[in-house]
Design a protein around this motif. Sequence first.
Motif, short mmCIF file in Angstrom:
data_model
loop_
_atom_site.label_atom_id
_atom_site.label_comp_id
_atom_site.label_asym_id
_atom_site.label_seq_id
_atom_site.Cartn_x
_atom_site.Cartn_y
_atom_site.Cartn_z
N ARG A 89 28.15 39.47 47.63
CA ARG A 89 28.53 39.40 49.05
C ARG A 89 29.63 38.36 49.20
O ARG A 89 29.73 37.41 48.43
CB ARG A 89 27.33 39.09 49.94
CG ARG A 89 26.76 37.71 49.82
CD ARG A 89 25.56 37.55 50.74
NE ARG A 89 25.02 36.19 50.71
CZ ARG A 89 24.01 35.79 51.44
NH1 ARG A 89 23.43 36.63 52.28
NH2 ARG A 89 23.58 34.55 51.37
N TYR A 124 28.98 42.79 52.22
CA TYR A 124 28.22 43.12 51.02
C TYR A 124 28.90 44.26 50.28
O TYR A 124 29.27 45.27 50.90
CB TYR A 124 26.79 43.54 51.38
CG TYR A 124 25.93 42.41 51.87
CD1 TYR A 124 24.99 41.83 51.03
CD2 TYR A 124 26.04 41.92 53.17
CE1 TYR A 124 24.19 40.79 51.46
CE2 TYR A 124 25.23 40.88 53.61
CZ TYR A 124 24.32 40.32 52.75
OH TYR A 124 23.53 39.28 53.18
N PHE A 180 21.91 44.19 50.87
CA PHE A 180 21.57 43.01 51.65
C PHE A 180 20.08 42.74 51.75
O PHE A 180 19.66 41.75 52.30
CB PHE A 180 22.23 42.95 53.04
CG PHE A 180 22.38 44.25 53.77
CD1 PHE A 180 23.60 44.89 53.76
CD2 PHE A 180 21.33 44.81 54.43
CE1 PHE A 180 23.75 46.09 54.43
CE2 PHE A 180 21.49 46.01 55.10
CZ PHE A 180 22.71 46.66 55.09
#
Length: 188
Positions: A89, A124, A180
Amino acid sequence: MLSKIKIRLATVALVAIVMSLFSYNTYAYYTTVGKATSVVTTGNIQFIIHETTDQGKEFPQEGVYIVPGDVVSKKVTIESDCVHPFYLRVKMVYGVDSQELTAEDCFKLNINEEYWELHDGWYYYKGIVEPGDTTPHIFSHVEIVGSKVDNSYLGKTLKLTVKAQAVQSEHNPITGGDTFTASGWPKE
């Protein structure tokens, strides 16, 4: 007769010594403690953030001179520099001198939404970065928003800092099936 008593005492003493030696060895045998040390080495995740221009040259460390409305070529990609696959990320931090800004204050990025998804302030990467791979660019151009950059910015330095974090993808229990929700993301 005294010598027979001495011989018997000597024999009893010798038997006692031999018995004590056997019992000492037995005692030592049953009380010996073994110890094994297991060494577990964790892998580490390493990556390189690349910032280049459209021409493939490195983006200048000292930055570039801009005027409001300029569109600056800046491609940001991330290369895996380890032997383990990982989730990734990225977050952009904007600032002017020592003051933090929001993206809307001065910058407009053309985010590559095909490969990157915004969630909780981070972009992400939608896949797994395999060893030796380089991600598609996060963005390739930065527009200096002319309507937001007025004379109050004259002589100041606008900053765009790219921060990246990665967690292992091997044996990572993903509950929702997306990057995520992976375990282990560091706190900010």
